[in-house]
Design an enzyme around this catalytic site. Structure first.
Site, PDB file in Angstrom:
ATOM      1  N   GLU A  54       5.864  -4.449   6.069  1.00  0.00           N
ATOM      2  CA  GLU A  54       5.471  -3.946   4.771  1.00  0.00           C
ATOM      3  C   GLU A  54       6.367  -4.343   3.618  1.00  0.00           C
ATOM      4  O   GLU A  54       7.531  -4.793   3.794  1.00  0.00           O
ATOM      5  CB  GLU A  54       6.176  -2.230   4.875  1.00  0.00           C
ATOM      6  CG  GLU A  54       5.238  -1.541   5.889  1.00  0.00           C
ATOM      7  CD  GLU A  54       5.683  -0.058   6.056  1.00  0.00           C
ATOM      8  OE1 GLU A  54       6.267   0.488   5.266  1.00  0.00           O
ATOM      9  OE2 GLU A  54       5.541   0.322   7.081  1.00  0.00           O
ATOM     10  N   GLY A  55       5.918  -4.277   2.471  1.00  0.00           N
ATOM     11  CA  GLY A  55       6.846  -4.856   1.318  1.00  0.00           C
ATOM     12  C   GLY A  55       6.926  -6.525   1.115  1.00  0.00           C
ATOM     13  O   GLY A  55       7.967  -6.901   0.577  1.00  0.00           O
ATOM     14  N   SER A 113      -0.601  -2.905   2.602  1.00  0.00           N
ATOM     15  CA  SER A 113      -1.412  -1.827   2.096  1.00  0.00           C
ATOM     16  C   SER A 113      -2.661  -1.775   2.065  1.00  0.00           C
ATOM     17  O   SER A 113      -3.620  -1.094   2.436  1.00  0.00           O
ATOM     18  CB  SER A 113      -0.909  -1.367   0.851  1.00  0.00           C
ATOM     19  OG  SER A 113      -1.176  -2.446  -0.080  1.00  0.00           O
ATOM     20  N   ASP A 123      -6.569  -8.574  -2.324  1.00  0.00           N
ATOM     21  CA  ASP A 123      -5.926  -8.462  -1.028  1.00  0.00           C
ATOM     22  C   ASP A 123      -6.854  -7.683   0.087  1.00  0.00           C
ATOM     23  O   ASP A 123      -7.020  -7.936   1.171  1.00  0.00           O
ATOM     24  CB  ASP A 123      -4.910  -7.576  -1.131  1.00  0.00           C
ATOM     25  CG  ASP A 123      -3.742  -8.002  -1.977  1.00  0.00           C
ATOM     26  OD1 ASP A 123      -3.942  -9.213  -2.197  1.00  0.00           O
ATOM     27  OD2 ASP A 123      -2.855  -7.430  -2.434  1.00  0.00           O
TER      28      ASP A 123
END
Length: 953
Positions: free
Chosen positions: A642-643, A649, A693
């Site tokens: 994540e991140g 996401s 994405d």
């Protein structure tokens, strides 16, 4: 070093003076300081407490002429937006106002004051400037804490963009002047401190017995007693009699409303909380060091509601749950009074903390010995060296396995138990494993192929094991994480379960130019998200107790409910479960607007993650008219970090929508599915991302580059990666968010620039048209009318060639512009997913230049991939990556960590050894939304290249 017990704080032959600084964040710090101070005073020393807390917090426990209270606030802690949510930007602003702007005068005043009282030792919990003031005064200093403000503020800085970054470094530098850290249980990583001494819990002593307290309150032994200990209640919240189960009573700390229901009892403002806690059967409140430590000490079950955006909480929460002392309550159930299932669960717990609770005494002994002259410091790395080595910005809760970041034993255990399903890919399962054979035989492959995907095999195995967990009675040593228990009761095992997989992606070229219409090249990565989904009749769905209680209170029969479990929550600050009635998505017989949905999920930040999953349902309802009459249960397990700029996401969105589509018989083309998922992120989550994405996750192929022109999503197919070329992704350790201010402001700046270009072209157009005498007003070679007309109605910046931009428009694009000025001169910037802040200054030139030149770079990169294999080819490809990287930085989307990694690649590339052996690494760039995350490295496909990448990491 760990110190658990002492012989007490013996009276010293030398009278000492301590200056004890207390941070301005909440009463918890003051209450634990009280216990340390009490022991120091008992040993015959003077203690000057510097605090903003009320006097009674100290004087109710310590009545001594040796206690001196000085009311000064030198930091602000975390500013609360409400009782349960920290306002990150306001916290930084307030800290800047309190501690940064007046820093010089603070240091001057504190040095003078410390000298005036002839302090022998400065103690800080955990005021940064106190350590620097002590150093300036020539006095040793020690910190006593379970967290430090550099760690807490690091995530706030990421949310604020580039603003206030210097605050974190200044705080960390101040702490580095500290002699050592007395570290309390439930601690966060604190890289600024070079020496650490661990002590037991600091807990206030009891004044009265449980029996005495209950007798004074008039409460019988058989009455269940809840203590509501919130330290500030939600605004407008009115307690009601029906909130408590029959026969219960509730003690309310700090109640603002004097008119309480008959089964609620208001405690005095200066009530000594530990006595009332020990007399209660369970506690309801928010997590802080004081509440957690005393709940563990008195074996008091703790029903907690998350405080969002306070990074101390996950560590305390894990410690509380490790010792079987915690039950999490969903925020909306707190506010609406659905307390019963949580309280009943809490009183069934058997908290098992058996550790020391004399940390105040132990800490006081260490402080006394230090003030006398004992040296506790070791020969470890200096504070400055540790600062250089530690990545502080954005260093939240995700870590690389094996790195020494001082993780508590109980936290490491939680991480290890979760490892199979959370932050790391599951290990490959032996071919002969009968469980895996059973699980794969039980699943019919509707699309794709799970061969060669060991993570899918392991996920299917984990589903089979959930049925075992559900019925098993594990020992405490083998107990599962809370989220796995929730998952075990999620599915009806006699009904169908659908599983979908979607990978993350490595942004090779194109990055933040996708929303400007660029060609992009994206490569799916090995790490992926899996979603297991069951569509089931409401009458057959296994509801969680709080959801069932909610329906019973409404007097409703079985209703369609969405229940989601998300693995990996223990390593982040999000709730592990989410549930809602599917009817909540309806508004007067129609699907609710995306704007209302965003507000719905924003209400509880710890459950905002559910917008990525549940949002897919609303998008399908809105865009395709799908109606969901059955209940839905979903398990989300993602190994995509994540991140870190690799589209965690998007993988969640694509896997979720794919599973929903499969279960409901929806045939959605991958391209269309990606576009629908983008709507989830843009309009329900509120992140202004482009579509690359989702496209890479839905349409990409392993070990190939997906080529796409983002206008809005024209797939050009896949590009083979030549066998002599290889790409690597390296995690910088710094988190980022496309929902953050930096990415959004850069995108807004690009759209502002596009509007300026269109305006300029429109202004030039009349000049290029023939006049009444048939002649052009400008030289014909400057432009053709058709080009100007196209540029006056420019849909995408990337449709403007670099030479046209330089020749006609670059000079008219300002470096930056204030939002108010832009709106006045140009009106709307015509971006549907960003909003212009009138008071904010936006960079414009760099965000405009980046997509125009990036589109050209990506086209060149794609063409070079098909060129003859040579060092020139690799060097040119690498140069294009470098140019892209520095273009990110010009936009304000760089970061110290990614810059350092790119620099290391350059050092290896240009080293004499590399040149003499036909270099192996040729280029690198930051990826995705920037401001941290991952870098992409290109090099020769060889063993030596992999070794060099390992050197860089």
């Amino acid at each position: 070093m760990r110190i658990n017990e002492t012989d007490g704080v013996s009276a010293s032959s030398k009278h000492l003076v301590f200056a004890y600084y207390v941070t301005g964040h909440g009463f918890g710090h003051a209450t634990r300081v009280v216990e340390v101070v009490r022991n120091l005073i008992s040993a015959g020393h003077d203690v000057h407490v510097v605090t903003g807390a009320p006097d009674f917090v100290f004087t109710s426990e310590i009545q001594s002429p040796r206690l001196f209270i000085r009311k000064v606030l030198l930091d602000c802690g975390a500013v609360q937006a409400d009782a349960l949510t920290v306002d990150r930007l306001a916290s930084l602003e307030k800290y800047s106002e309190t501690a940064v702007a007046p820093r010089k005068s603070i240091l001057k005043d504190e040095v003078e004051w410390l000298n005036s009282i002839k302090a022998d030792l400065v103690v800080s919990d955990v005021v940064p400037v106190a350590c620097r003031a002590a150093a300036d005064a020539g006095i040793r200093s020690v910190c006593v804490t379970n967290f430090s403000w550099d760690f807490i503020y690091a995530e706030y800085v990421m949310a604020a963009g580039h603003h206030h970054r210097s605050i974190v470094w200044q705080i960390a530098e101040d702490y580095s002047h500290c002699e050592f850290l007395i570290r309390l249980p439930g601690y966060c990583p604190m890289p600024a401190f070079r020496d650490v001494i661990d002590v037991p819990l600091v807990v206030r002593r009891l004044h009265k017995s449980r029996k005495e307290v209950r007798k004074e309150l008039g409460i019988e032994d058989d009455v269940k007693l809840l203590i509501l200990n919130f330290g500030g209640q939600p605004a407008g919240w009115k307690l009601k009699e029906e909130y408590l189960p029959s026969g219960w009573k509730c003690l309310v700390c700090g109640a603002s409303d004097s008119q309480l229901p008959p089964n609620f009892i208001k405690l005095p403002k200066d009530a000594y909380t530990p006595d009332f806690m020990a007399a209660s059967d369970c506690m309801l409140g928010k997590i802080g060091y004081g509440t957690v430590s005393e709940a563990l000490a008195y074996k008091l079950p703790f029903v907690f509601v998350r405080r969002d955006y306070f990074n101390e909480e996950p560590f305390l929460r894990n410690m509380l749950e490790f010792y079987q002392g915690g039950v999490e309550m969903i925020r909306r159930d707190l506010l609406t009074g659905h307390w019963k299932p949580y309280l009943e669960r809490a009183i069934s717990l058997k908290p098992c903390y058996e550790g020391g609770i004399n940390g105040g005494e132990v800490a006081a002994h260490i402080l006394q010995e230090t003030a006398i002259g004992k040296n506790y410091a070791s020969d470890k790395l200096s504070g400055a060296r540790r600062l250089r080595d530690a990545i502080i910005f954005g260093y939240e809760l995700q870590r690389v396995p094996g790195r020494d970041v001082s993780i508590p034993e109980w936290y490491q255990t939680a991480e290890d138990e979760l490892g199979l399903s959370a932050s790391r890919s599951p290990p490959c399962t032996p071919e002969g494993d009968s469980t895996v054979k059973l699980s794969t035989e039980d699943f019919e492959i509707l699309h794709g192929d799970c061969q060669g995907l060991p993570d899918t095999m392991s996920f299917l195995k984990s589903l089979v094991e959930l049925d075992i967990i559900k019925d098993s009675d594990r020992t405490p040593e083998k107990r599962q994480m809370r989220e796995r228990k929730a998952a075990a009761g999620l599915f009806n095992w006699e009904e169908e379960i659908f599983v979908a997989r979607a990978p993350g992606r490595l942004d090779v070229m194109g990055g933040i130019a996708d929303y400007s219409g660029s060609l992009v090249l994206q490569m799916p990565i090995r790490e992926a998200c899996h979603v297991a989904l069951q569509k089931i009749s409401p009458s057959k769905q296994r509801l969680w107790k709080h959801a069932l209680a909610r329906h019973n209170d409404k007097g409703q029969g079985p209703m369609p409910v969405l229940q989601i479990v998300s693995y990996g929550s223990e390593l982040s600050n999000r709730g592990p479960t989410f549930d809602m009635d599917l009817s909540d998505f309806m508004d007067e017989g129609k699907p609710m607007s995306y704007e209302k949905a965003k507000k719905y999920f924003d209400t509880n930040p710890s459950q905002k993650w559910a917008a990525y999953v549940a949002g897919t349902i609303l998008v399908l309802m809105t865009e395709l008219g799908v109606r969901f009459e059955d209940s839905i249960s979903m398990l989300v397990s993602s190994a995509v970090p994540e991140g870190k700029g690799v589209s965690s996401s998007a993988s969640v969105e694509v896997a979720s929508m794919s599973a929903i589509a499969a279960a409901h018989g929806l045939n959605i083309h991958p391209r269309d599915l990606a576009l629908l998922c983008q709507k989830v992120e843009n309009h329900i989550v509120g992140a202004p991302c482009g579509v690359m994405d989702q496209m890479a996750s839905a349409c990409g192929e392993a070990n190939k580059l997906l080529a796409m022109v983002c206008q809005p999503a024209e797939l050009l197919g896949v590009v083979e990666i030549p066998s002599h070329i290889r790409f690597w992704g390296i995690d910088s350790g710094i988190r980022h968010s496309v929902g953050g201010a930096d990415y959004g402001s850069v995108r807004a700046g690009a759209f502002m620039g596009r509007k300026m270009i269109k305006s300029t072209a429109s202004g030039m157009l009349p000049q290029s048209l023939p006049s009444s005498n048939g002649l052009n007003n400008i030289e014909p070679e400057v432009d053709g009318v058709e080009l100007l007309e196209a540029e006056a109605s420019l849909d995408y910046l990337c449709n403007l060639s670099p030479h046209r931009f330089e020749a006609l428009y670059a000079k008219n694009i300002p470096e930056s512009i204030v939002g108010e000025e832009f709106s006045k001169n140009y009106g709307d910037h015509n971006d549907p997913v960003t909003v212009i802040d009138p008071k904010r200054t936006y960079f414009v030139r760099a965000p405009v230049c980046h997509p125009i030149y990036e589109n050209f770079r990506v086209k060149a990169f794609k063409a070079l991939l098909t060129a003859a294999a040579s060092d020139d080819q690799l060097t040119s490809l690498g140069e294009l990556l470098y140019q892209c990287h520095y273009s990110y930085s010009a936009c304000g989307l760089g970061s110290d960590g990614t810059d350092r990694l790119v620099q290391l690649v350059q050092e290896i590339q240009h080293s004499k050894v590399s040149k003499s052996k036909d270099g192996t690494l040729f280029g690198a760039k930051i990826t995705g939304g920037g401001s941290g995350g991952t870098i992409c490295v290109i090099g020769r496909n060889s063993l030596r290249s992999s070794e060099q990448v390992l050197e860089v990491t």
